[in-house]
Design a protein around this motif. Sequence first.
Motif, PDB file in Angstrom:
ATOM      1  N   VAL A 182       0.794  -1.229   0.000  1.00  0.00           N
ATOM      2  CA  VAL A 182       0.000   0.000   0.000  1.00  0.00           C
ATOM      3  C   VAL A 182       0.827   1.280   0.000  1.00  0.00           C
ATOM      4  O   VAL A 182       0.352   2.329  -0.438  1.00  0.00           O
ATOM      5  CB  VAL A 182      -0.956   0.016   1.222  1.00  0.00           C
ATOM      6  N   LEU A 183       2.054   1.233   0.498  1.00  0.00           N
ATOM      7  CA  LEU A 183       2.832   2.465   0.564  1.00  0.00           C
ATOM      8  C   LEU A 183       3.133   3.034  -0.818  1.00  0.00           C
ATOM      9  O   LEU A 183       3.521   4.191  -0.945  1.00  0.00           O
ATOM     10  CB  LEU A 183       4.141   2.224   1.331  1.00  0.00           C
ATOM     11  N   SER A 184       2.960   2.232  -1.860  1.00  0.00           N
ATOM     12  CA  SER A 184       3.168   2.740  -3.218  1.00  0.00           C
ATOM     13  C   SER A 184       1.953   3.494  -3.717  1.00  0.00           C
ATOM     14  O   SER A 184       2.001   4.102  -4.783  1.00  0.00           O
ATOM     15  CB  SER A 184       3.475   1.571  -4.164  1.00  0.00           C
ATOM     16  N   ASP A 185       0.850   3.474  -2.988  1.00  0.00           N
ATOM     17  CA  ASP A 185      -0.390   4.147  -3.377  1.00  0.00           C
ATOM     18  C   ASP A 185      -0.796   5.077  -2.247  1.00  0.00           C
ATOM     19  O   ASP A 185      -1.403   4.676  -1.261  1.00  0.00           O
ATOM     20  CB  ASP A 185      -1.475   3.107  -3.656  1.00  0.00           C
ATOM     21  N   GLU A 186      -0.440   6.342  -2.391  1.00  0.00           N
ATOM     22  CA  GLU A 186      -0.680   7.320  -1.331  1.00  0.00           C
ATOM     23  C   GLU A 186      -2.165   7.433  -0.997  1.00  0.00           C
ATOM     24  O   GLU A 186      -2.553   7.512   0.172  1.00  0.00           O
ATOM     25  CB  GLU A 186      -0.128   8.678  -1.787  1.00  0.00           C
ATOM     26  N   HIS A 187      -3.006   7.444  -2.029  1.00  0.00           N
ATOM     27  CA  HIS A 187      -4.454   7.555  -1.846  1.00  0.00           C
ATOM     28  C   HIS A 187      -4.982   6.406  -0.997  1.00  0.00           C
ATOM     29  O   HIS A 187      -5.724   6.610  -0.027  1.00  0.00           O
ATOM     30  CB  HIS A 187      -5.127   7.559  -3.232  1.00  0.00           C
ATOM     31  N   ASP A 192      -8.737  15.175   5.078  1.00  0.00           N
ATOM     32  CA  ASP A 192      -8.712  16.526   4.505  1.00  0.00           C
ATOM     33  C   ASP A 192      -7.334  17.189   4.592  1.00  0.00           C
ATOM     34  O   ASP A 192      -7.196  18.383   4.315  1.00  0.00           O
ATOM     35  CB  ASP A 192      -9.759  17.415   5.182  1.00  0.00           C
ATOM     36  N   GLN A 193      -6.307  16.398   4.981  1.00  0.00           N
ATOM     37  CA  GLN A 193      -4.950  16.964   5.049  1.00  0.00           C
ATOM     38  C   GLN A 193      -3.963  16.070   4.291  1.00  0.00           C
ATOM     39  O   GLN A 193      -3.022  15.519   4.867  1.00  0.00           O
ATOM     40  CB  GLN A 193      -4.512  17.117   6.502  1.00  0.00           C
ATOM     41  N   PRO A 194      -4.153  15.910   2.965  1.00  0.00           N
ATOM     42  CA  PRO A 194      -3.261  15.026   2.207  1.00  0.00           C
ATOM     43  C   PRO A 194      -1.815  15.499   2.181  1.00  0.00           C
ATOM     44  O   PRO A 194      -0.891  14.691   2.098  1.00  0.00           O
ATOM     45  CB  PRO A 194      -3.872  15.036   0.804  1.00  0.00           C
ATOM     46  N   GLU A 195      -1.599  16.828   2.283  1.00  0.00           N
ATOM     47  CA  GLU A 195      -0.225  17.341   2.267  1.00  0.00           C
ATOM     48  C   GLU A 195       0.539  16.876   3.503  1.00  0.00           C
ATOM     49  O   GLU A 195       1.718  16.515   3.421  1.00  0.00           O
ATOM     50  CB  GLU A 195      -0.224  18.879   2.209  1.00  0.00           C
ATOM     51  N   ARG A 196      -0.141  16.894   4.640  1.00  0.00           N
ATOM     52  CA  ARG A 196       0.487  16.442   5.883  1.00  0.00           C
ATOM     53  C   ARG A 196       0.852  14.961   5.776  1.00  0.00           C
ATOM     54  O   ARG A 196       1.933  14.546   6.213  1.00  0.00           O
ATOM     55  CB  ARG A 196      -0.475  16.674   7.042  1.00  0.00           C
ATOM     56  N   PHE A 197      -0.039  14.178   5.183  1.00  0.00           N
ATOM     57  CA  PHE A 197       0.238  12.757   5.029  1.00  0.00           C
ATOM     58  C   PHE A 197       1.383  12.524   4.050  1.00  0.00           C
ATOM     59  O   PHE A 197       2.218  11.640   4.243  1.00  0.00           O
ATOM     60  CB  PHE A 197      -1.014  12.022   4.549  1.00  0.00           C
ATOM     61  N   ARG A 198       1.425  13.326   2.987  1.00  0.00           N
ATOM     62  CA  ARG A 198       2.498  13.202   2.002  1.00  0.00           C
ATOM     63  C   ARG A 198       3.850  13.453   2.669  1.00  0.00           C
ATOM     64  O   ARG A 198       4.859  12.802   2.358  1.00  0.00           O
ATOM     65  CB  ARG A 198       2.256  14.188   0.867  1.00  0.00           C
ATOM     66  N   GLU A 199       3.891  14.386   3.599  1.00  0.00           N
ATOM     67  CA  GLU A 199       5.135  14.670   4.326  1.00  0.00           C
ATOM     68  C   GLU A 199       5.526  13.480   5.203  1.00  0.00           C
ATOM     69  O   GLU A 199       6.704  13.122   5.310  1.00  0.00           O
ATOM     70  CB  GLU A 199       4.953  15.913   5.192  1.00  0.00           C
ATOM     71  N   LYS A 200       4.530  12.820   5.810  1.00  0.00           N
ATOM     72  CA  LYS A 200       4.807  11.623   6.602  1.00  0.00           C
ATOM     73  C   LYS A 200       5.424  10.531   5.745  1.00  0.00           C
ATOM     74  O   LYS A 200       6.384   9.860   6.152  1.00  0.00           O
ATOM     75  CB  LYS A 200       3.520  11.098   7.237  1.00  0.00           C
ATOM     76  N   LEU A 251      -5.324   3.831   6.673  1.00  0.00           N
ATOM     77  CA  LEU A 251      -4.889   4.274   7.999  1.00  0.00           C
ATOM     78  C   LEU A 251      -5.944   5.149   8.667  1.00  0.00           C
ATOM     79  O   LEU A 251      -6.052   5.163   9.906  1.00  0.00           O
ATOM     80  CB  LEU A 251      -3.558   5.014   7.897  1.00  0.00           C
ATOM     81  N   HIS A 252      -6.733   5.867   7.878  1.00  0.00           N
ATOM     82  CA  HIS A 252      -7.823   6.667   8.435  1.00  0.00           C
ATOM     83  C   HIS A 252      -8.841   5.782   9.146  1.00  0.00           C
ATOM     84  O   HIS A 252      -9.445   6.193  10.148  1.00  0.00           O
ATOM     85  CB  HIS A 252      -8.503   7.459   7.310  1.00  0.00           C
ATOM     86  N   LEU A 253      -9.044   4.560   8.632  1.00  0.00           N
ATOM     87  CA  LEU A 253      -9.958   3.633   9.291  1.00  0.00           C
ATOM     88  C   LEU A 253      -9.456   3.262  10.686  1.00  0.00           C
ATOM     89  O   LEU A 253     -10.247   2.964  11.577  1.00  0.00           O
ATOM     90  CB  LEU A 253     -10.112   2.355   8.457  1.00  0.00           C
ATOM     91  N   LEU A 254      -8.140   3.301  10.874  1.00  0.00           N
ATOM     92  CA  LEU A 254      -7.545   2.949  12.169  1.00  0.00           C
ATOM     93  C   LEU A 254      -7.515   4.138  13.121  1.00  0.00           C
ATOM     94  O   LEU A 254      -7.705   3.973  14.330  1.00  0.00           O
ATOM     95  CB  LEU A 254      -6.129   2.422  11.968  1.00  0.00           C
ATOM     96  N   ASP A 255      -7.247   5.335  12.582  1.00  0.00           N
ATOM     97  CA  ASP A 255      -7.101   6.527  13.431  1.00  0.00           C
ATOM     98  C   ASP A 255      -7.473   7.761  12.623  1.00  0.00           C
ATOM     99  O   ASP A 255      -6.686   8.256  11.829  1.00  0.00           O
ATOM    100  CB  ASP A 255      -5.654   6.630  13.926  1.00  0.00           C
ATOM    101  N   ARG A 256      -8.678   8.249  12.810  1.00  0.00           N
ATOM    102  CA  ARG A 256      -9.152   9.392  12.015  1.00  0.00           C
ATOM    103  C   ARG A 256      -8.517  10.712  12.454  1.00  0.00           C
ATOM    104  O   ARG A 256      -8.537  11.683  11.692  1.00  0.00           O
ATOM    105  CB  ARG A 256     -10.674   9.488  12.115  1.00  0.00           C
ATOM    106  N   ILE A 257      -7.976  10.742  13.673  1.00  0.00           N
ATOM    107  CA  ILE A 257      -7.336  11.978  14.140  1.00  0.00           C
ATOM    108  C   ILE A 257      -5.914  12.088  13.591  1.00  0.00           C
ATOM    109  O   ILE A 257      -5.507  13.135  13.080  1.00  0.00           O
ATOM    110  CB  ILE A 257      -7.320  12.027  15.685  1.00  0.00           C
ATOM    111  N   ALA A 258      -5.143  11.010  13.665  1.00  0.00           N
ATOM    112  CA  ALA A 258      -3.765  11.033  13.162  1.00  0.00           C
ATOM    113  C   ALA A 258      -3.721  11.043  11.637  1.00  0.00           C
ATOM    114  O   ALA A 258      -2.760  11.540  11.055  1.00  0.00           O
ATOM    115  CB  ALA A 258      -2.990   9.831  13.695  1.00  0.00           C
ATOM    116  N   TYR A 259      -4.778  10.516  10.986  1.00  0.00           N
ATOM    117  CA  TYR A 259      -4.776  10.423   9.519  1.00  0.00           C
ATOM    118  C   TYR A 259      -6.065  11.010   8.940  1.00  0.00           C
ATOM    119  O   TYR A 259      -6.891  10.299   8.359  1.00  0.00           O
ATOM    120  CB  TYR A 259      -4.616   8.965   9.086  1.00  0.00           C
TER     121      TYR A 259
END
Length: 409
Positions: free
Chosen positions: A145-150, A167-175, A156-164
């Motif tokens: 899955v790490l090869s598919d950012e979307h 509406d903040q894809p840029e923050r995730f891209r930085e991760k 990961l949002h299903l596991l933790d909606r606050i950390a992931y």
Amino acid sequence: VSASVILAPHQVEVVRRILTDPLQRYLLADEVGLGKTIEAGAILRQLILDEPGARAAIVAPKALVWQWEQELAEKFDLIVGQEVTLIAVEDLPTLRGQTSGFTTLVVDEAHHLIPRTNEDGERYALLSSIAHAIPRVLLLTATPVLSDEHATLRLLHLLDRIAYPLDQPERFREKLARRQEFGELMIALDPTAPLVFLRATLDRLVVLLSADELVQSLAHAAATPNLDPGERTRLIRDLRDHVSDTYRLHHRLLRTRRADVDWPDRIPSLTVDVDEDERAQALWSAIEDWRESALDELRGHADSARAVRAELIHAALFEALGSGVDSLAHLLQRRTEELDGGDAPCFDREASWTRQTVQYTAHSCLRQRYGSRRSNRRPTRPVACGHRSDGSGPHEPGRDRRRDHCLSG
């Protein structure tokens, strides 16, 4: 872990990691064939033993529901309809508003639920509401899955909606870009190390996460000279937990690669033991014939997706027959439906092979064809784990050969 399987070392580590974590919400992304289903079953078994009255919901592709039911009963003594509710993906709406009685959610082939269309979006939104309402969640996928950012963000949002947050894809891209750097920092951030070794790591975190007020506060406090050692250890642990939960992807994503566990090569020739069903002897030879035909077809081609597909189907055939001829018949009928529906065959005559073998599970018309052709081969059946019953030595423990995952995966 109480179950009728012996786990492989990498499976023991996955099960231990999850069971000892107070927040049991993980994405299991082992490579194909390394036994994610075994890991999930072992975890469910232990959770239900530890917590009488606990109940689990398992969501799986329709083609896998019957196989999940059989695996849970045979390997983990878990009965669908009692401790476990098992539903097909298509029936996911039946869980709407019914989550209060469940303590664990398992989603098999989770990557197939990532939205690509409006209809998929509605289903994902429902799954998200269900996952966020149940305390423990295990998502199973063999896709890197790490090869598919979307896809990674939505899983990961299903596991933790606050950390992931979605509406903040840029923050995730930085991760994603910094996941290795954060991993190295977590290794260096040892709570038992003296300050002289910690200072450079703390300084690096302060610069790297300058906008994170909690990181700034904890790092500066931990770097205070002459601080009580116990207090410094507590601060470092709090800092590690915060950075891991907020910035590291691998904290919730567990992935084992075949190369790391010395697992067999693709479409392996599997070792087996004697079966009492007289039809099984010819069927083992038939499955070996399938494997050789698929390998002949794949030689000289660099289509890795096609090779993975062939590996999945061969593993499914092997494990199904290990559970009995009737199990194989059920699986072959599914494969016949897929081929009739336009699914690409693994070799030219796979469709006719499948139909003939389906017939043989009810009749013995192919016994002579395969039995005499392979008469020098030992009649056999698969052993999923432990030692071979003939006492000749250890077999691969804990491998879910039937698929990981099925014919339609």
